[in-house]
Design a protein around this motif. Structure first.
Motif, PDB file in Angstrom:
ATOM      1  N   ILE A  51       0.870  -1.175   0.000  1.00 44.85           N
ATOM      2  CA  ILE A  51       0.000   0.000   0.000  1.00 44.85           C
ATOM      3  C   ILE A  51       0.910   1.228   0.000  1.00 44.85           C
ATOM      4  O   ILE A  51       1.246   1.781   1.039  1.00 44.85           O
ATOM      5  N   ASP A  52       1.330   1.630  -1.184  1.00 46.14           N
ATOM      6  CA  ASP A  52       2.415   2.600  -1.327  1.00 46.14           C
ATOM      7  C   ASP A  52       1.927   4.045  -1.438  1.00 46.14           C
ATOM      8  O   ASP A  52       2.461   4.840  -2.215  1.00 46.14           O
TER       9      ASP A  52
ATOM     10  N   GLN B 216      -5.158   8.411  -3.127  1.00 47.00           N
ATOM     11  CA  GLN B 216      -5.104   7.880  -4.482  1.00 47.00           C
ATOM     12  C   GLN B 216      -4.024   8.590  -5.307  1.00 47.00           C
ATOM     13  O   GLN B 216      -3.301   7.959  -6.081  1.00 47.00           O
TER      14      GLN B 216
ATOM     15  N   TYR C 103      -0.715   7.198  -4.132  1.00 51.12           N
ATOM     16  CA  TYR C 103      -0.674   5.760  -4.416  1.00 51.12           C
ATOM     17  C   TYR C 103      -0.362   5.491  -5.882  1.00 51.12           C
ATOM     18  O   TYR C 103       0.482   4.653  -6.216  1.00 51.12           O
TER      19      TYR C 103
ATOM     20  N   LEU D 168      -6.585   2.614  -4.920  1.00 54.05           N
ATOM     21  CA  LEU D 168      -6.472   2.535  -3.466  1.00 54.05           C
ATOM     22  C   LEU D 168      -7.787   2.076  -2.835  1.00 54.05           C
ATOM     23  O   LEU D 168      -7.784   1.389  -1.813  1.00 54.05           O
TER      24      LEU D 168
ATOM     25  N   ASN E  80       5.525   9.429  -0.658  1.00 58.22           N
ATOM     26  CA  ASN E  80       4.736   8.938   0.472  1.00 58.22           C
ATOM     27  C   ASN E  80       5.448   8.990   1.820  1.00 58.22           C
ATOM     28  O   ASN E  80       4.869   8.596   2.835  1.00 58.22           O
TER      29      ASN E  80
END
Length: 337
Positions: free
Chosen positions: A151-152, A156, A159, A168, A203
């Motif tokens: 889950i990077d 959204q 991601y 996402l 992120n």
């Protein structure tokens, strides 16, 4: 290591596996001291690739960005069963993922169940886009030990910077399906859930949100360093916080932060088999550029003790930096978690 992990691993214990683990460790230490490949026993960890096809187009992944030159395909269930039958007496940790998205192989749940019937600990890593409720129920029924969900990004926009083509909302839907299925079993299923973040420039500020999400879904958190292949990739994705980067950029060149010693325990404790039966040294050989043999025409033991395998180990023991794949490796690199 959690209590659940210890409980799941204890199911895999046998005197033979413990003896093999000791042999692996001793022969590795002897090899390092003598600078010569000496291998007793078998690897205790094996990676088997269900498929190298993927539904996403991650820019630094050869499976997703189209750079992979080896054939695309699926691991045949009969081939998988033959591998497990041949090695399960010593191998107790099975990673059912390599390149690609494992759930694209529609026999994946059968593979999990079969490996579990051989008292192996089974781990899978996924982008979670195929985890419908019925699939989740089947996973729990099969007894999967560990599920890693990538889950990077926590929005959204972030991601999809790396998970190109991904949603996402589908990941959140998968997590909801997992919660419902685990709750229906009174949270007694052996499954260990891990949320994994490939830390990028986009992120790295979202780690507190990831930790909150993990608590919400009774999951562990794993942080993974980004692998890039060019200065352009580094400038786009490498996090600014050096704790989360495997590289430094020095004089316009990418250099790994870890010390590149002439040794690598991975070549003694684990091995990787691609979907079509090619044995490669480790998970960094994504395109099977260093094939060591194939199980299609010989046994795994023959490949494991083959001149080609010993020659590769000897190269690592003599001058690891001479192997391009090894120069991009994280072995020995610790990051903050």
């Amino acid at each position: 290591m959690t209590l659940r992990t210890l409980r799941n691993l204890s199911r895999c214990f046998s005197l033979r596996r413990a003896w093999n683990l000791l042999l692996v460790g001793l022969s590795y230490q002897l090899s390092v001291s003598r600078k010569r490949s000496i291998v007793w026993g078998r690897p205790y960890t094996l990676t088997i690739e269900p498929t190298n096809r993927c539904n996403l187009k991650c820019p630094e992944c050869p499976s997703g960005n189209g750079a992979m030159v080896r054939p695309l395909g699926m691991m045949d269930f009969d081939r998988f069963r033959a591998i497990v039958d041949a090695v399960h007496s010593d191998v107790f940790y099975l990673q059912l993922f390599f390149q690609g998205e494992p759930f694209i192989n529609n026999r994946l749940v059968d593979m999990i169940a079969y490996a579990r019937s051989r008292r192996m600990y089974v781990s899978i890593s996924t982008n979670a886009h195929y985890l419908r409720r019925e699939v989740v129920d089947a996973l729990l029924d099969a007894g999967l030990d560990r599920l890693i969900i990538s889950i990077d990004g926590m929005t959204q926009e972030v991601y999809e910077e790396y998970r190109v083509g991904g949603s996402l909302s589908k990941v959140h839907e998968a997590l909801a399906n997992l919660d419902a299925a685990r709750a229906a079993r009174g949270w007694r299923a052996p499954l260990e859930l891990t949320l994994q973040l490939l830390v990028t420039r986009q992120n790295e500020a979202q780690l507190p949100q990831l930790q909150a999400l993990a608590r919400q879904h009774r999951a562990a958190v794993s942080l993974k360093t980004m692998q890039v292949y060019s200065i352009e990739g580094a400038e786009r994705f490498l996090p600014r916080d050096e704790r989360f980067s495997r590289y430094r950029v020095i004089d316009g060149e990418l250099r790994t932060r870890n010390a590149q010693h002439n040794r690598c325990v991975r070549l003694w404790e684990r091995s990787v088999i691609t979907w079509d039966g090619v044995v490669v040294p480790c998970c960094f050989d994504k395109d099977a550029e260093y094939p060591l043999g194939t199980i299609n025409d010989r046994s795994f033991d023959d490949v494991w003790q083959s001149p080609a395998y010993h020659a590769f180990r000897n190269r690592v023991l003599s001058d690891r930096r001479e192997i391009p794949m090894c120069s991009n490796c994280t072995e020995g690199l610790r990051i903050y978690r």
